[in-house]
Design a protein around this motif. Structure first.
Motif, PDB file in Angstrom:
ATOM      1  N   ASN A 180      40.764  24.910  63.327  1.00  0.00           N
ATOM      2  CA  ASN A 180      39.954  26.103  63.537  1.00  0.00           C
ATOM      3  C   ASN A 180      40.557  27.367  62.905  1.00  0.00           C
ATOM      4  O   ASN A 180      41.664  27.760  63.207  1.00  0.00           O
ATOM      5  N   LYS A 181      39.751  27.991  62.020  1.00  0.00           N
ATOM      6  CA  LYS A 181      40.233  29.175  61.280  1.00  0.00           C
ATOM      7  C   LYS A 181      40.589  30.321  62.203  1.00  0.00           C
ATOM      8  O   LYS A 181      41.564  31.036  61.987  1.00  0.00           O
ATOM      9  N   GLN A 182      39.767  30.514  63.243  1.00  0.00           N
ATOM     10  CA  GLN A 182      40.012  31.630  64.161  1.00  0.00           C
ATOM     11  C   GLN A 182      41.337  31.437  64.908  1.00  0.00           C
ATOM     12  O   GLN A 182      42.124  32.368  65.048  1.00  0.00           O
TER      13      GLN A 182
ATOM     14  N   LYS B  35      44.145  32.182  62.640  1.00  0.00           N
ATOM     15  CA  LYS B  35      44.290  33.624  62.457  1.00  0.00           C
ATOM     16  C   LYS B  35      44.966  34.226  63.690  1.00  0.00           C
ATOM     17  O   LYS B  35      45.883  35.046  63.576  1.00  0.00           O
ATOM     18  N   ASN B  36      44.521  33.810  64.892  1.00  0.00           N
ATOM     19  CA  ASN B  36      45.140  34.310  66.135  1.00  0.00           C
ATOM     20  C   ASN B  36      46.647  34.067  66.132  1.00  0.00           C
ATOM     21  O   ASN B  36      47.430  34.946  66.463  1.00  0.00           O
TER      22      ASN B  36
END
Length: 296
Positions: free
Chosen positions: A175-177, A180-181
């Protein structure tokens, strides 16, 4: 006439006490085991004659609200670690609260330790410790500590800073999000390390203990098929300033590392490359903790 307890008996007592705590305090807000791997190792050790002693202590957090009307929302958190010989030796407990000054906290913890030494040696005592905190902790918030007792206590306890490195294992990280987190939060909390997306997912963060714990509490609130701390390293730095902390780091920033296995749709990482990367950083022994095999 006391007979010396064996390591396995001590381990059994620890497990039954943990079971008791989780049945009494089923909510994470009240009781959280921070190192699931240590518990799994402990159970394995008790159930298997041949198993060797666990490598890390069981650690957990008990949160307590004292029963006083005006402080209905005050929470005291007890960070606990059980030494291998517990309950023959006392548990390691640090009580914290946002309302306590440094000196009030030192004073409270020292009184709790005295209470345990006088009342609890050799017996499981997490519930007694929790009761004591529930009954007494609030009184320390308003304690005016005289300047003389203050100077002696701060001289005795020069600020100890703990540098922590967490090795987190996830079933997968795509998951990209989330990716990023992980990078944003590490930056915000001044943590270095790396994140290896794919399957399995590996995240390493290092920095101040409180920042690592904050990072972990955020990451584990995201939805994961499976995520856990595989291994944790803590180093106490007496009076640790910025330079001391920087000296402990094995990584300069937190970056995403992709060790692509060719042609595997980029999903499965090349573990040989991961091993060589860890070896370069002086962390080769960690590979075995993750994957249970020697890396060569």
């Amino acid at each position: 006439e006391t007979t010396e307890m064996t390591n396995r008996e001590e381990a059994e007592i620890q497990i039954s006490e943990l079971d008791l705590l989780s049945s009494m305090f089923p909510y994470e807000e009240e009781f959280t085991v921070t190192d699931q791997l240590a518990v799994a190792e402990l159970k394995h050790y008790v159930e298997n004659e041949s198993a060797e002693m666990p490598s890390s202590k069981v650690q957990f957090i008990l949160n307590v609200k004292p029963e006083i009307s005006n402080a209905s929302m005050v929470e005291f958190s007890m960070a606990c670690a059980l030494p291998f010989k517990y309950p023959t030796v006392l548990p390691e407990i640090t009580v914290r609260s946002s309302l306590l000054s440094r000196s009030q906290q030192i004073c409270l913890n020292s009184d709790l330790k005295t209470y345990l030494m006088q009342n609890c040696s050799g017996e499981p005592c997490m519930l007694s410790a929790r009761e004591w905190v529930k009954d007494h902790a609030a009184a320390y918030v308003d304690k005016e500590l005289s300047s003389s007792s203050l100077t002696t206590s701060s001289a005795m306890h020069s600020e100890v800073i703990t540098f922590t490195r967490l090795w987190i294992y996830s079933h997968h990280i795509y998951n990209k999000q989330k990716r990023k987190n992980i990078i944003d939060w590490a930056k915000e909390l001044s943590l270095s390390g790396f994140c290896m997306p794919g399957k399995p997912g590996v995240v390493c963060v290092e920095g101040l203990q409180s920042n690592c714990e904050e990072f972990w509490s955020r990451v584990r609130r995201l939805t994961w098929k499976r995520i856990l701390i595989r291994h944790r390293e803590d180093v106490s730095l007496e009076g640790g300033g910025h330079a001391e902390i920087e000296k402990q780091r094995k990584f300069s920033t937190l970056e995403e590392k992709c060790f692509d296995a060719h042609g595997a749709r980029g999903n499965h990482m090349d573990l040989g490359q991961l091993y060589r990367f860890l070896e370069e950083k002086g962390c080769a022994d960690i590979f075995q903790m993750y994957f249970g095999v020697e890396g060569h």
